[in-house]
Design an enzyme around this catalytic site. Structure first.
Site, PDB file in Angstrom:
ATOM      1  CG  ASP A   1      17.649 -24.057  -1.602  1.00 23.11           C
ATOM      2  OD1 ASP A   1      17.178 -25.015  -2.271  1.00 23.11           O
ATOM      3  OD2 ASP A   1      17.127 -22.934  -1.544  1.00 23.11           O
TER       4      ASP A   1
ATOM      5  CD  GLU B   1      20.723 -32.397   1.788  1.00 22.52           C
ATOM      6  OE1 GLU B   1      20.954 -33.548   2.186  1.00 22.52           O
ATOM      7  OE2 GLU B   1      19.601 -32.026   1.403  1.00 22.52           O
TER       8      GLU B   1
ATOM      9  CG  ASP C   1      23.984 -23.479  -1.897  1.00 18.49           C
ATOM     10  OD1 ASP C   1      23.634 -23.537  -3.102  1.00 18.49           O
ATOM     11  OD2 ASP C   1      23.467 -22.706  -1.066  1.00 18.49           O
TER      12      ASP C   1
ATOM     13  CB  SER D   1       5.433 -14.810 -37.307  1.00 16.61           C
ATOM     14  OG  SER D   1       4.899 -14.550 -38.575  1.00 16.61           O
ATOM     15  CG  LEU D   2       2.280 -18.758 -34.723  1.00 16.53           C
ATOM     16  CD1 LEU D   2       1.895 -18.993 -33.269  1.00 16.53           C
ATOM     17  CD2 LEU D   2       2.106 -20.036 -35.530  1.00 16.53           C
TER      18      LEU D   2
ATOM     19  CD  GLU E   1       2.589 -25.904 -28.205  1.00 17.76           C
ATOM     20  OE1 GLU E   1       3.193 -24.825 -28.384  1.00 17.76           O
ATOM     21  OE2 GLU E   1       2.874 -26.953 -28.796  1.00 17.76           O
TER      22      GLU E   1
ATOM     23  CE  LYS F   1       1.146 -15.604 -30.213  1.00 21.56           C
ATOM     24  NZ  LYS F   1       1.892 -14.470 -29.682  1.00 21.56           N
TER      25      LYS F   1
ATOM     26  CG  ASP G   1       3.135 -11.036 -24.137  1.00 20.31           C
ATOM     27  OD1 ASP G   1       3.828 -10.960 -25.181  1.00 20.31           O
ATOM     28  OD2 ASP G   1       2.474 -10.095 -23.688  1.00 20.31           O
TER      29      ASP G   1
ATOM     30  NE  ARG H   1       9.791 -15.128 -35.579  1.00 23.00           N
ATOM     31  CZ  ARG H   1       9.302 -14.102 -36.269  1.00 23.00           C
ATOM     32  NH1 ARG H   1       9.416 -12.888 -35.806  1.00 23.00           N
ATOM     33  NH2 ARG H   1       8.691 -14.282 -37.421  1.00 23.00           N
TER      34      ARG H   1
ATOM     35  CD  GLU I   1       7.673 -16.455 -26.690  1.00 27.16           C
ATOM     36  OE1 GLU I   1       7.993 -17.195 -27.645  1.00 27.16           O
ATOM     37  OE2 GLU I   1       7.186 -15.324 -26.845  1.00 27.16           O
TER      38      GLU I   1
ATOM     39  CE1 TYR J   1       7.533 -21.663 -29.772  1.00 26.30           C
ATOM     40  CE2 TYR J   1       7.262 -20.983 -27.482  1.00 26.30           C
ATOM     41  CZ  TYR J   1       7.576 -20.676 -28.797  1.00 26.30           C
ATOM     42  OH  TYR J   1       7.934 -19.388 -29.129  1.00 26.30           O
TER      43      TYR J   1
ATOM     44  CE  LYS K   1       2.890 -24.564 -31.745  1.00 26.83           C
ATOM     45  NZ  LYS K   1       4.155 -24.703 -30.992  1.00 26.83           N
TER      46      LYS K   1
ATOM     47  CE  LYS L   1      -1.788 -11.646 -31.193  1.00 29.77           C
ATOM     48  NZ  LYS L   1      -0.711 -11.026 -30.442  1.00 29.77           N
TER      49      LYS L   1
ATOM     50  CB  CYS M   1     -11.954  18.845   1.913  1.00 30.51           C
ATOM     51  SG  CYS M   1     -13.040  17.422   1.651  1.00 30.51           S
TER      52      CYS M   1
ATOM     53  CB  CYS N   1     -16.400  19.351   4.072  1.00 25.41           C
ATOM     54  SG  CYS N   1     -14.700  19.097   4.618  1.00 25.41           S
TER      55      CYS N   1
ATOM     56  CB  CYS O   1     -10.516  16.051   4.219  1.00 22.71           C
ATOM     57  SG  CYS O   1     -11.768  16.997   5.124  1.00 22.71           S
TER      58      CYS O   1
ATOM     59  CB  CYS P   1     -15.231  15.517   5.871  1.00 19.85           C
ATOM     60  SG  CYS P   1     -15.290  15.474   4.071  1.00 19.85           S
TER      61      CYS P   1
HETATM   62  S1  IVH Z   1       5.028 -21.693 -32.492  1.00 19.13           S
HETATM   63  C1  IVH Z   1       6.002 -22.760 -36.297  1.00 19.13           C
HETATM   64  N1  IVH Z   1       4.198 -21.866 -29.994  1.00 19.13           N
HETATM   65  O1  IVH Z   1       4.342 -16.395 -30.862  1.00 19.13           O
HETATM   66  C2  IVH Z   1       5.336 -21.866 -35.373  1.00 19.13           C
HETATM   67  N2  IVH Z   1       4.896 -19.724 -30.807  1.00 19.13           N
HETATM   68  O2  IVH Z   1       3.430 -15.158 -33.541  1.00 19.13           O
HETATM   69  C3  IVH Z   1       6.225 -20.901 -34.721  1.00 19.13           C
HETATM   70  N3  IVH Z   1       4.808 -17.967 -29.132  1.00 19.13           N
HETATM   71  O3  IVH Z   1       7.365 -15.819 -32.533  1.00 19.13           O
HETATM   72  C4  IVH Z   1       5.766 -20.420 -33.417  1.00 19.13           C
HETATM   73  N4  IVH Z   1       4.076 -19.190 -27.462  1.00 19.13           N
HETATM   74  O4  IVH Z   1       7.413 -15.916 -29.993  1.00 19.13           O
HETATM   75  C5  IVH Z   1       4.664 -21.042 -30.966  1.00 19.13           C
HETATM   76  N5  IVH Z   1       3.479 -22.179 -27.806  1.00 19.13           N
HETATM   77  C6  IVH Z   1       3.948 -21.371 -28.765  1.00 19.13           C
HETATM   78  C7  IVH Z   1       4.189 -19.991 -28.549  1.00 19.13           C
HETATM   79  C8  IVH Z   1       4.663 -19.204 -29.607  1.00 19.13           C
HETATM   80  C9  IVH Z   1       4.452 -17.982 -27.836  1.00 19.13           C
HETATM   81  C10 IVH Z   1       5.247 -16.743 -29.854  1.00 19.13           C
HETATM   82  C11 IVH Z   1       6.577 -16.897 -30.537  1.00 19.13           C
HETATM   83  C12 IVH Z   1       6.353 -16.594 -31.982  1.00 19.13           C
HETATM   84  C13 IVH Z   1       5.046 -15.874 -31.964  1.00 19.13           C
HETATM   85  C14 IVH Z   1       4.299 -16.156 -33.236  1.00 19.13           C
END
Ligand code: IVH
Length: 431
Positions: free
Chosen positions: A32, A34, A36, A81-82, A114, A116, A118, A137, A172, A224, A288, A312, A406, A409, A424, A429
């Site tokens: 660190d 070096e 800096d 979304s998924l 992959e 997922k 959060d 998004r 993410e 991703y 995927k 999920k 208590c 007791c 207590c 007790c």
């Molecule tokens: S792919 C084309 N990959 O999950 C597909 N999403 O419900 C688009 N998420 O809005 C999403 N890890 O925020 C993808 N490895 C991953 C993910 C991922 C988390 C989230 C992402 C997305 C939501 C979909």
């Protein structure tokens, strides 16, 4: 003697390389101190030659002025979304649907699995390899402009290791559990409002109007997916992950390629097992179809691709009513408040009791009997109350009062020096 411009460029290249090794590969090769020193020399030279400062210089991660209002960014390629699955039977059904749709009942399909994460979905757009725009998004078509906020994330490079004409990386943003816990502790000590989970904290951190405040938060990002891509060809999801990594973008090393749905099912179990030991929250896995040509043939329906789905895991948080607070006496004599809940399923188990720890915790939460509370259960840890949902108060809740004697007791109880524990004092007790 080297010209300042040459030295500046040399320093930038070196620092970029070290950033990549440290934040993306997790494999630093200098100390660190070096690092800096290199950074300080660059800052000094740029200060002496302001005309030589460029937006992709490693010194430009932080420093933009606070904004009044977030602008919007139109997603040229929608951020989808998924759909989701919750069992192995549904997983196998999903593959059947893919084969039916493709009209190839015997097709072998390979997948990429992959974690997922959060966190919060973000897009980072690079023009000629230089970071230009950052966005959330939003509703998938239009997101918020968080260019300056996202820029402060240490693992996000300001310059890619190659320079495609345009490249939009999607992934993410998240805050690791340790960083979340430390920050919440600080907020709580300062008497400020805490966050229910790392995802809320991540979202709150990216939406700081002052990018300097975002820079203080321990944010990280895994990529991703892609949006606009000009100048790179990508034939499969696996290749896409490799391309992201080659460009210097951070990807998760938990992603794997599976040749069959049996392998997918096994991997899902593995990830579920690993869940409690990971340094960040995952709420499932994403499955995927690997092959790009197959992805194109499958297409999408109503805002989510047919070729990908989420698996999920059971949620770890749930809301329920705190029906009562009982007091138990421990072996040391300390009185411990235990919350009695209206039973609620969390993470695959029915939870009906929570620990409320001690007097401090009850005060910190401001919890009353009859409150609706957010409860969390992770792994083998005893379930706990994360926060009170104050919006759900009816006025019928009542404050908790400690017993004066208590419960085991009947001896009058005492408060310890720091006024944290009530205990207590009776050595005889039965508890
Ligand atoms: S792919 C084309 N990959 O999950 C597909 N999403 O419900 C688009 N998420 O809005 C999403 N890890 O925020 C993808 N490895 C991953 C993910 C991922 C988390 C989230 C992402 C997305 C939501 C979909």
């Amino acid at each position: 003697m080297t010209a300042p411009a040459d030295r500046i460029e040399k320093l930038r290249e070196e620092i970029r390389e070290h950033n990549h090794r440290y934040y993306v590969l997790d494999d630093p090769v200098i100390s660190d101190v070096e690092y800096d020193e290199l950074m300080r020399e660059l800052i000094r030279l740029e200060a002496a030659h302001p005309d030589l400062v460029t937006p992709d210089s490693p010194t430009q991660k932080v420093g933009a002025a606070p904004i009044e209002e977030f602008g919007t960014v139109e997603h040229e390629v929608p951020m989808l979304s998924l759909g989701n699955l919750t069992s192995e039977a549904e997983l196998r059904e999903w593959e059947e649907q893919l084969r039916n749709h493709l009209k190839e009942p015997d097709l072998d399909i390979a997948y990429v699995i992959e974690p997922k994460l959060d966190g919060v979905a973000v897009a980072a757009i690079y023009e000629d390899g230089v970071y230009a725009v950052g966005a959330t998004r939003g509703d998938g078509t239009r997101g918020e402009d968080i260019t300056e906020q996202l820029k402060t994330v240490p693992s996000l490079p300001l310059r890619l290791r190659k320079s495609p004409a345009r490249f939009e990386a999607r992934g993410e943003a998240f805050i690791p559990i340790a960083g979340f816990a430390a920050l919440n502790r600080r907020l709580s000590e300062a008497g400020e409002k805490t966050y229910a989970n790392p995802r809320n904290l991540t979202s709150g951190s990216l939406k700081q109007k002052d990018p300097g405040a975002t820079a203080e938060r321990p944010l990280d990002v895994f990529f991703y997916s892609v949006g606009i891509v000009e100048g790179v060809g990508i034939g499969s999801q696996w290749e896409l992950l490799e391309t992201l990594a080659e460009l210097g973008l951070r990807t998760s090393d938990l992603s794997v390629r599976c040749a069959t749905i049996d392998e997918v099912a096994a991997r899902l179990l593995e990830l579920q097992e690993m869940r409690d030991d990971l340094p960040f929250e995952i709420d499932g896995a994403v499955i995927k179809v690997d092959d790009r040509a197959l992805q194109d043939r499958l297409g999408e329906r109503s805002r989510s691709p047919r070729w990908a789905t989420a698996y999920k895991f059971a949620a770890r948080q749930g809301t329920t009513k705190l029906e009562d607070i009982l007091v138990s006496v421990g072996r040391t004599g300390a009185l411990t408040p235990v919350g009695v809940l209206e039973p609620v399923p969390i993470g695959g188990v029915t939870v009906s009791r929570v620990t409320l720890h001690n007097k401090d915790e009850i005060e910190r939460l401001g919890v009353r009997v009859g409150d609706t509370v957010l409860v969390q259960r992770a792994g083998d840890v005893i379930p706990k109350v994360v926060k009170v949902i104050e919006d759900r108060r009816t006025g019928k809740e009542r404050e908790f009062t400690w017993p004066e004697t208590c419960p085991e007791c009947g001896t009058p109880v005492r408060e310890d020096e720091e006024a944290v524990a009530i205990y207590c004092p009776n050595i005889a007790c039965p508890a």
